[in-house]
Design a protein around this motif. Structure first.
Motif, PDB file in Angstrom:
ATOM      1  N   MET A   1       0.844  -1.195   0.000  1.00 55.08           N
ATOM      2  CA  MET A   1       0.000   0.000   0.000  1.00 55.08           C
ATOM      3  C   MET A   1       0.872   1.234   0.000  1.00 55.08           C
ATOM      4  SD  MET A   1      -3.050   0.935   2.684  1.00 55.08           S
ATOM      5  CE  MET A   1      -1.938   1.181   4.066  1.00 55.08           C
ATOM      6  N   SER A   2       0.614   2.151  -0.903  1.00 51.33           N
ATOM      7  CA  SER A   2       1.400   3.376  -0.997  1.00 51.33           C
ATOM      8  C   SER A   2       1.193   4.243   0.228  1.00 51.33           C
ATOM      9  CB  SER A   2       0.996   4.158  -2.258  1.00 51.33           C
ATOM     10  OG  SER A   2       1.548   5.452  -2.232  1.00 51.33           O
ATOM     11  N   GLN A   3       2.277   4.985   0.593  1.00 47.71           N
ATOM     12  CA  GLN A   3       2.178   5.884   1.733  1.00 47.71           C
ATOM     13  C   GLN A   3       1.619   7.258   1.342  1.00 47.71           C
ATOM     14  OE1 GLN A   3       2.784   4.845   4.967  1.00 47.71           O
ATOM     15  NE2 GLN A   3       2.827   2.906   3.875  1.00 47.71           N
ATOM     16  N   SER A   4       1.540   7.556   0.018  1.00 53.90           N
ATOM     17  CA  SER A   4       0.999   8.840  -0.415  1.00 53.90           C
ATOM     18  C   SER A   4      -0.490   8.901  -0.094  1.00 53.90           C
ATOM     19  CB  SER A   4       1.217   9.035  -1.912  1.00 53.90           C
ATOM     20  OG  SER A   4       0.489   8.073  -2.646  1.00 53.90           O
ATOM     21  N   MET A   5      -0.987  10.115   0.165  1.00 52.35           N
ATOM     22  CA  MET A   5      -2.384  10.283   0.520  1.00 52.35           C
ATOM     23  C   MET A   5      -3.225  10.519  -0.725  1.00 52.35           C
ATOM     24  SD  MET A   5      -2.966   9.825   3.650  1.00 52.35           S
ATOM     25  CE  MET A   5      -1.589   8.728   3.970  1.00 52.35           C
ATOM     26  N   ALA A   6      -4.174   9.638  -0.974  1.00 53.70           N
ATOM     27  CA  ALA A   6      -5.108   9.834  -2.080  1.00 53.70           C
ATOM     28  C   ALA A   6      -6.230  10.775  -1.657  1.00 53.70           C
ATOM     29  CB  ALA A   6      -5.675   8.499  -2.543  1.00 53.70           C
ATOM     30  N   ILE A   7      -6.697  10.625  -0.422  1.00 54.27           N
ATOM     31  CA  ILE A   7      -7.836  11.403   0.079  1.00 54.27           C
ATOM     32  C   ILE A   7      -7.527  11.887   1.490  1.00 54.27           C
ATOM     33  CG2 ILE A   7     -10.271  11.294   0.778  1.00 54.27           C
ATOM     34  CD1 ILE A   7     -10.639   9.115  -1.363  1.00 54.27           C
ATOM     35  N   GLU A   8      -7.858  13.151   1.756  1.00 58.46           N
ATOM     36  CA  GLU A   8      -7.789  13.688   3.113  1.00 58.46           C
ATOM     37  C   GLU A   8      -9.134  14.332   3.433  1.00 58.46           C
ATOM     38  OE1 GLU A   8      -3.966  15.901   3.916  1.00 58.46           O
ATOM     39  OE2 GLU A   8      -3.697  15.454   1.781  1.00 58.46           O
ATOM     40  N   VAL A   9      -9.758  13.858   4.490  1.00 55.39           N
ATOM     41  CA  VAL A   9     -11.018  14.431   4.986  1.00 55.39           C
ATOM     42  C   VAL A   9     -10.689  15.180   6.268  1.00 55.39           C
ATOM     43  CG1 VAL A   9     -13.340  13.924   5.836  1.00 55.39           C
ATOM     44  CG2 VAL A   9     -12.386  12.584   3.948  1.00 55.39           C
ATOM     45  N   ARG A  10     -10.885  16.490   6.259  1.00 57.10           N
ATOM     46  CA  ARG A  10     -10.447  17.328   7.371  1.00 57.10           C
ATOM     47  C   ARG A  10     -11.640  18.025   8.037  1.00 57.10           C
ATOM     48  NH1 ARG A  10      -5.247  20.508   4.649  1.00 57.10           N
ATOM     49  NH2 ARG A  10      -3.920  18.650   4.310  1.00 57.10           N
ATOM     50  N   SER A  11     -11.983  17.565   9.216  1.00 60.30           N
ATOM     51  CA  SER A  11     -13.013  18.205  10.065  1.00 60.30           C
ATOM     52  C   SER A  11     -14.293  18.500   9.286  1.00 60.30           C
ATOM     53  CB  SER A  11     -12.457  19.509  10.667  1.00 60.30           C
ATOM     54  OG  SER A  11     -11.307  19.258  11.418  1.00 60.30           O
ATOM     55  N   VAL A  12     -14.784  17.504   8.558  1.00 58.95           N
ATOM     56  CA  VAL A  12     -15.959  17.680   7.708  1.00 58.95           C
ATOM     57  C   VAL A  12     -17.249  17.488   8.510  1.00 58.95           C
ATOM     58  CG1 VAL A  12     -17.282  16.604   5.837  1.00 58.95           C
ATOM     59  CG2 VAL A  12     -14.859  17.147   5.512  1.00 58.95           C
ATOM     60  N   SER A  13     -18.125  18.481   8.410  1.00 56.98           N
ATOM     61  CA  SER A  13     -19.459  18.391   9.011  1.00 56.98           C
ATOM     62  C   SER A  13     -20.505  18.631   7.932  1.00 56.98           C
ATOM     63  CB  SER A  13     -19.621  19.425  10.126  1.00 56.98           C
ATOM     64  OG  SER A  13     -18.743  19.161  11.199  1.00 56.98           O
ATOM     65  N   LYS A  14     -21.681  18.009   8.121  1.00 53.47           N
ATOM     66  CA  LYS A  14     -22.757  18.168   7.148  1.00 53.47           C
ATOM     67  C   LYS A  14     -24.088  18.154   7.864  1.00 53.47           C
ATOM     68  CE  LYS A  14     -24.738  18.390   3.080  1.00 53.47           C
ATOM     69  NZ  LYS A  14     -24.628  19.600   2.250  1.00 53.47           N
ATOM     70  N   ASN A  15     -24.900  19.176   7.592  1.00 51.79           N
ATOM     71  CA  ASN A  15     -26.251  19.252   8.145  1.00 51.79           C
ATOM     72  C   ASN A  15     -27.272  19.189   7.024  1.00 51.79           C
ATOM     73  OD1 ASN A  15     -25.112  19.769  10.706  1.00 51.79           O
ATOM     74  ND2 ASN A  15     -25.048  21.961  10.281  1.00 51.79           N
ATOM     75  N   PHE A  16     -28.374  18.505   7.295  1.00 53.50           N
ATOM     76  CA  PHE A  16     -29.549  18.547   6.430  1.00 53.50           C
ATOM     77  C   PHE A  16     -30.670  19.152   7.280  1.00 53.50           C
ATOM     78  CE2 PHE A  16     -27.033  15.022   4.685  1.00 53.50           C
ATOM     79  CZ  PHE A  16     -26.963  15.393   3.359  1.00 53.50           C
ATOM     80  N   GLY A  17     -30.827  20.464   7.179  1.00 50.39           N
ATOM     81  CA  GLY A  17     -31.755  21.149   8.061  1.00 50.39           C
ATOM     82  C   GLY A  17     -31.251  21.084   9.486  1.00 50.39           C
ATOM     83  N   VAL A  18     -32.090  20.592  10.404  1.00 49.98           N
ATOM     84  CA  VAL A  18     -31.674  20.492  11.803  1.00 49.98           C
ATOM     85  C   VAL A  18     -30.928  19.185  12.082  1.00 49.98           C
ATOM     86  CG1 VAL A  18     -33.563  21.940  12.613  1.00 49.98           C
ATOM     87  CG2 VAL A  18     -33.905  19.463  12.464  1.00 49.98           C
ATOM     88  N   TYR A  19     -30.933  18.285  11.104  1.00 49.03           N
ATOM     89  CA  TYR A  19     -30.281  16.980  11.293  1.00 49.03           C
ATOM     90  C   TYR A  19     -28.803  17.076  10.935  1.00 49.03           C
ATOM     91  CZ  TYR A  19     -28.919  12.137  10.421  1.00 49.03           C
ATOM     92  OH  TYR A  19     -28.270  10.933  10.434  1.00 49.03           O
ATOM     93  N   GLN A  20     -27.938  16.708  11.864  1.00 49.89           N
ATOM     94  CA  GLN A  20     -26.499  16.732  11.613  1.00 49.89           C
ATOM     95  C   GLN A  20     -26.043  15.337  11.213  1.00 49.89           C
ATOM     96  OE1 GLN A  20     -24.036  18.336  14.754  1.00 49.89           O
ATOM     97  NE2 GLN A  20     -22.312  18.662  13.360  1.00 49.89           N
ATOM     98  N   ALA A  21     -25.743  15.182   9.922  1.00 44.91           N
ATOM     99  CA  ALA A  21     -25.365  13.874   9.383  1.00 44.91           C
ATOM    100  C   ALA A  21     -23.925  13.516   9.698  1.00 44.91           C
ATOM    101  CB  ALA A  21     -25.589  13.842   7.875  1.00 44.91           C
ATOM    102  N   LEU A  22     -23.041  14.515   9.719  1.00 50.91           N
ATOM    103  CA  LEU A  22     -21.625  14.294  10.008  1.00 50.91           C
ATOM    104  C   LEU A  22     -21.139  15.341  10.998  1.00 50.91           C
ATOM    105  CD1 LEU A  22     -20.342  13.588   6.389  1.00 50.91           C
ATOM    106  CD2 LEU A  22     -20.571  11.905   8.218  1.00 50.91           C
ATOM    107  N   LYS A  23     -20.299  14.917  11.940  1.00 52.20           N
ATOM    108  CA  LYS A  23     -19.849  15.799  13.010  1.00 52.20           C
ATOM    109  C   LYS A  23     -18.323  15.845  13.036  1.00 52.20           C
ATOM    110  CE  LYS A  23     -23.852  14.083  15.585  1.00 52.20           C
ATOM    111  NZ  LYS A  23     -24.295  13.270  16.746  1.00 52.20           N
ATOM    112  N   SER A  24     -17.756  16.793  12.319  1.00 52.94           N
ATOM    113  CA  SER A  24     -16.303  17.039  12.328  1.00 52.94           C
ATOM    114  C   SER A  24     -15.507  15.751  12.117  1.00 52.94           C
ATOM    115  CB  SER A  24     -15.881  17.708  13.632  1.00 52.94           C
ATOM    116  OG  SER A  24     -14.574  18.216  13.527  1.00 52.94           O
ATOM    117  N   VAL A  25     -15.741  15.102  10.993  1.00 52.70           N
ATOM    118  CA  VAL A  25     -15.086  13.834  10.656  1.00 52.70           C
ATOM    119  C   VAL A  25     -13.740  14.101   9.987  1.00 52.70           C
ATOM    120  CG1 VAL A  25     -15.237  11.798   9.167  1.00 52.70           C
ATOM    121  CG2 VAL A  25     -17.235  12.545  10.471  1.00 52.70           C
ATOM    122  N   SER A  26     -12.712  13.384  10.415  1.00 54.96           N
ATOM    123  CA  SER A  26     -11.377  13.510   9.824  1.00 54.96           C
ATOM    124  C   SER A  26     -10.758  12.125   9.643  1.00 54.96           C
ATOM    125  CB  SER A  26     -10.453  14.348  10.707  1.00 54.96           C
ATOM    126  OG  SER A  26     -10.911  15.671  10.849  1.00 54.96           O
TER     127      SER A  26
END
Length: 357
Positions: free
Chosen positions: A1-26
Motif C-alpha cells: 500500500m502506498s504511503q501517499s495520501m489519495a484522500i484527506e477528509v479534514r473536520s468535515v461536518s454536514k447538516n440537512f436542516g436540523v439533522y447533523q449527518a456528520l460531526k467534524s469527521v477527519s
C-alpha cells in the motif's frame, strides 16, 4: 500500500436542516488502499461517499484529493468514479457501448476507446458478451459491467456504494474476491461503503467504523475485530459477550477485574486508570470448552446449542451469568457436548478487553 495520501477528509461536518449527518469527521486514505466505511443505516457513510464524489458539499471542513482541495470542484471534473448499488447501466446500449460511454464524453478518440473497452471487458471476464444488453445479464454480470465502465476512464479513486447488497450469498462471496483482485491489479484507491461487517473484514486494508455521524474507530480488520475501541465497535463488528466487571486496579493499558461469577484476572484495557465498574468484552470463539479450556477457567452449564455446520454455538450458564461460546467442529460427528452438561470453560486473559462506553 502506498504511503501517499489519495484522500484527506479534514473536520468535515454536514447538516440537512436540523439533522447533523456528520460531526467534524477527519481521516486519510492512502494511495492504492482498499478503504471501507462501515456502519449502520443513517451513520453518515453514504453522505461521506457522496461528498467524495462531489454530489454533496460539506457545511464546514475540507476534502482533498491528492493534496488539492476539491470542495468547489463539480463531480465531472474530479478523477473519481462511482459504482452505485443499482449499477445504473443504460438498458438500450450494449455492454461495450455502456463501457465506452464515459470515454466518449471525455473526448477519447475511437481507436483508444475501442482498445480500452476491450481491455476492461477482458479484465472483468465479459468479452464474449460484449454485444449483449444489460437485460440479458445476471446480477453479477451487470455488476462486472458497472465496474468496467467506472474503471475505464482510469480514475484516481473508485467509490463503491454497497454494490454487493443486491446479490445472493454465494455471488457476493465470489464478487468480494473479484473486487479485491481488481483493486490490487489496477492500483486504484477503492473507497467501499457497506453495513456488512463480513464484507468489510474480508476485503479492506483499513476500516472506518461510523456511528451517528462520527468515526468510532479506524484500523486494520484485525485491529477493529480484536481491539475494538468502544462498546459500539465491539457490538457492531462480530458477536461478543458483554460482562459487567469491577476494576480492582488499572494502569498502563491493563486492568485487574473481578468477573460477575468471582473470577479475578488481568486483561487489556482501553484507557482506564481508575477503579470502578466497567464492561468486559469476550468473543464467543475465544471461550474454549472441555479439554480445550485454558487460561482463566471456570465451570459452566450448557443450556442451549446450535449446530451451524463448521461450528456449534453454545449458551452457557456460569453461576447465573449467561455466556455464548463457539466451538469449531473438526470431525464429521461435530461437537458432542450435550445440553445440560457441566463443562470446564476458559479463555486466555489477552482475549478479553475492558471497553470504553
Amino acid at each position: 500500500m502506498s504511503q501517499s495520501m489519495a484522500i484527506e477528509v479534514r473536520s468535515v461536518s454536514k447538516n440537512f436542516g436540523v439533522y447533523q449527518a456528520l460531526k467534524s469527521v477527519s481521516f486519510n486514505i492512502g494511495g492504492n488502499e482498499f478503504f471501507t466505511m462501515l456502519g449502520p443505516s443513517g451513520c453518515g457513510k453514504t453522505t461521506l461517499l457522496r461528498m467524495l464524489a462531489g454530489f454533496e458539499s460539506p457545511n464546514s471542513g475540507s476534502i482533498l484529493l491528492h493534496g488539492a482541495e476539491v470542495n468547489a470542484i463539480p463531480p465531472h471534473k474530479r478523477r473519481v468514479n462511482t459504482v452505485f448499488q443499482s449499477y445504473a447501466l443504460f438498458p438500450h446500449m450494449t455492454l461495450e457501448q455502456n463501457v465506452a460511454y464515459g470515454l466518449e464524453n471525455l473526448g477519447w478518440d475511437r481507436t483508444r476507446i475501442k482498445r480500452r473497452v476491450g481491455e476492461m471487458l477482458e479484465r472483468v471476464h465479459m468479452s464474449p458478451m460484449a454485444k449483449r444488453k444489460p437485460a440479458q445479464l445476471s446480477g453479477g454480470q451487470r455488476q462486472r459491467i458497472a465496474l468496467a465502465r467506472a474503471l475505464a476512464p482510469e480514475p484516481e479513486v473508485l467509490l463503491l456504494d454497497e454494490p454487493l447488497s443486491a446479490l445472493d450469498l454465494k455471488l457476493r462471496q465470489a464478487m468480494r474476491n473479484e473486487l479485491r483482485t481488481l483493486q490490487r491489479d489496477t492500483g486504484i484507491t477503492f473507497v467501499f461503503v457497506t453495513h456488512d461487517q463480513e464484507e468489510a473484514l474480508d476485503m479492506s486494508d483499513r476500516i472506518a467504523v461510523l456511528s451517528a455521524g462520527e468515526v468510532q474507530q479506524i484500523g486494520t480488520p484485525t485491529q477493529i475485530y480484536e481491539e475494538p475501541a468502544n462498546r459500539f465497535v465491539a457490538e457492531f463488528v462480530g458477536e461478543t459477550n458483554f460482562l459487567d466487571v469491577d476494576i480492582l486496579e488499572a494502569g498502563a493499558g491493563e486492568a485487574t477485574v473481578r468477573m460477575p461469577f468471582g473470577l479475578v484476572l488481568r486483561v487489556p484495557a482501553n484507557g482506564y486508570a481508575a477503579k470502578g465498574q466497567a464492561t468486559l468484552s469476550v468473543r464467543p470463539e475465544k471461550i474454549n470448552l472441555g479439554d480445550q479450556a485454558q487460561g482463566a477457567t471456570f465451570e459452566a452449564q450448557v443450556t442451549n446449542k446450535n449446530y451451524m455446520g463448521g461450528y456449534t454455538h453454545y449458551t452457557l450458564d456460569v453461576g447465573g451469568t449467561m455466556l455464548c461460546a463457539s466451538r469449531r467442529n473438526a470431525s464429521r460427528e461435530g461437537d458432542t457436548i450435550p445440553v445440560g452438561a457441566t463443562v470446564q470453560a476458559g479463555f486466555v486473559s489477552g482475549a478479553a478487553r475492558v471497553l470504553a462506553a
